[in-house]
Design a protein around this motif. Sequence first.
Motif, mmCIF file in Angstrom:
data_model
loop_
_atom_site.group_PDB
_atom_site.id
_atom_site.type_symbol
_atom_site.label_atom_id
_atom_site.label_comp_id
_atom_site.label_asym_id
_atom_site.label_seq_id
_atom_site.Cartn_x
_atom_site.Cartn_y
_atom_site.Cartn_z
ATOM 1 N N ARG A 242 0.838 -1.377 0.231
ATOM 2 C CA ARG A 242 -0.074 -0.185 -0.405
ATOM 3 C C ARG A 242 1.211 1.173 0.205
ATOM 4 N NH1 ARG A 242 -3.517 -2.829 3.710
ATOM 5 N NH2 ARG A 242 -2.129 -1.908 5.281
ATOM 6 N N TRP A 243 1.683 1.462 0.820
ATOM 7 C CA TRP A 243 2.446 2.889 0.585
ATOM 8 C C TRP A 243 3.677 2.159 -0.748
ATOM 9 C CZ3 TRP A 243 1.133 5.610 4.383
ATOM 10 C CH2 TRP A 243 1.138 5.634 5.471
ATOM 11 N N LEU A 244 3.960 1.201 -1.218
ATOM 12 C CA LEU A 244 5.188 1.869 -2.229
ATOM 13 C C LEU A 244 3.984 2.289 -3.247
ATOM 14 C CD1 LEU A 244 6.659 -1.532 -2.269
ATOM 15 C CD2 LEU A 244 7.619 0.898 -2.257
ATOM 16 N N SER B 211 11.996 1.322 -10.587
ATOM 17 C CA SER B 211 12.416 0.745 -9.061
ATOM 18 C C SER B 211 11.503 0.299 -8.296
ATOM 19 C CB SER B 211 13.048 1.615 -8.393
ATOM 20 O OG SER B 211 12.673 2.431 -7.585
ATOM 21 N N ILE B 212 10.409 1.444 -7.979
ATOM 22 C CA ILE B 212 8.945 0.782 -6.799
ATOM 23 C C ILE B 212 7.852 0.319 -7.945
ATOM 24 C CG2 ILE B 212 6.434 1.990 -6.175
ATOM 25 C CD1 ILE B 212 7.990 4.278 -5.733
ATOM 26 N N VAL B 213 7.776 -0.401 -8.916
ATOM 27 C CA VAL B 213 6.907 -1.695 -9.284
ATOM 28 C C VAL B 213 7.751 -2.599 -9.404
ATOM 29 C CG1 VAL B 213 6.304 -2.303 -12.425
ATOM 30 C CG2 VAL B 213 5.827 0.173 -12.067
ATOM 31 N N ILE C 192 16.120 -9.693 -3.802
ATOM 32 C CA ILE C 192 17.895 -9.388 -4.172
ATOM 33 C C ILE C 192 18.065 -9.344 -5.205
ATOM 34 C CG2 ILE C 192 19.883 -9.878 -3.463
ATOM 35 C CD1 ILE C 192 18.142 -9.297 -0.874
ATOM 36 N N LEU C 193 17.501 -9.337 -6.446
ATOM 37 C CA LEU C 193 17.948 -9.108 -8.125
ATOM 38 C C LEU C 193 17.073 -8.063 -7.966
ATOM 39 C CD1 LEU C 193 16.124 -12.345 -9.234
ATOM 40 C CD2 LEU C 193 18.658 -11.411 -9.611
ATOM 41 N N SER C 194 15.977 -7.397 -7.573
ATOM 42 C CA SER C 194 15.390 -6.118 -7.632
ATOM 43 C C SER C 194 16.329 -5.186 -6.793
ATOM 44 C CB SER C 194 13.913 -6.569 -6.874
ATOM 45 O OG SER C 194 13.433 -5.084 -6.775
#
Length: 325
Positions: A19-21, A60-62, A88-90
């Motif tokens: 929700r925050w993201l 980055s958020i997606v 971690i990949l993200s």
Amino acid sequence: MGAGHGHDHHKVSADSDRRWLAGALAVIVTFLIGEVIVGIVADSLALLSDAAHMTTDAASIVLALLAIRLAARPATGRMTFGWKRVEILSAQANGLTLLLLAAWLGYEAIRRLFEPPEVHGALVLITALIGIAVNVLATWMISRADRSSLNIEGAYQHILNDLFAFIATAVAGLVIILTGWVQADVVATLIVVALMVKAGIGLIRASSRIFLEAAPDYLDPEQVGRDMAAREGVTEVHDLHIWEITSGSPALSAHVLVEPDHDCHAVREDVAHMLDHEHHIEHVTLQVDHARPTVIGIGATEPENHCGEAHGPRHVPRTHAAHTH
């Protein structure tokens, strides 16, 4: 009951993080569209660099949202740890995009030092001030999520660097209005580039440590080994491995040798309890065997039931170490 509560807490935490993201993503995308238009009209590299950075912020958020969804999948088939390492990949992808974007902006900024365009300082200042407000809101939103996750920390670093970028851009716009020195736009860009490089290297270093199965920074393998060897009934600890499945999820495996007159099961439970309460390592796999009597004797050599090739140092109780010396 305890395990179920842990899963429920994790699910609530993941839902809250999403929700925050998602809220931060909506704020950023709305502003991004307007900033691109103003940056083109004002011919400001600082504004366009901010817009480019905000594009990676949104990406980055997606990516973080997708990683959270994948990490929630259960461990099945060949994915015996589940999909937790996707986070971690993200994080590593976020670090790489920061470095790549910094390289492009750095090149463009240096080129503009020698060929400075006409920059509309007023438009730059107004847009940057709005950008500061937007990024303060987005930064606050993401800070409310669980930043112990390297995945979320990667998205947070993107937004935080964008906030710094807008502050530098606002200063540059003010300098251009007051002095007409258009190179201030370039200087602001170079400041942002330096911050992006610092954040990008930090994310890549942290994520690489997890991929390389290194022990997390907050755990000292030597101290953990000594503490395990110091437990009652333990004669030796070897093949000790400490790593992270994903950020904040340490795991440990080891071969523990126990005195012949002690109960292996009781020693295993005692060592696991100590690891959980003193070092906060819950995911523990211990191979526990009785040591041969020769391991206790003074001047004893390697016990016969050791692993053929023990990895890493041996840890023995101090009393036994003193005898062998």
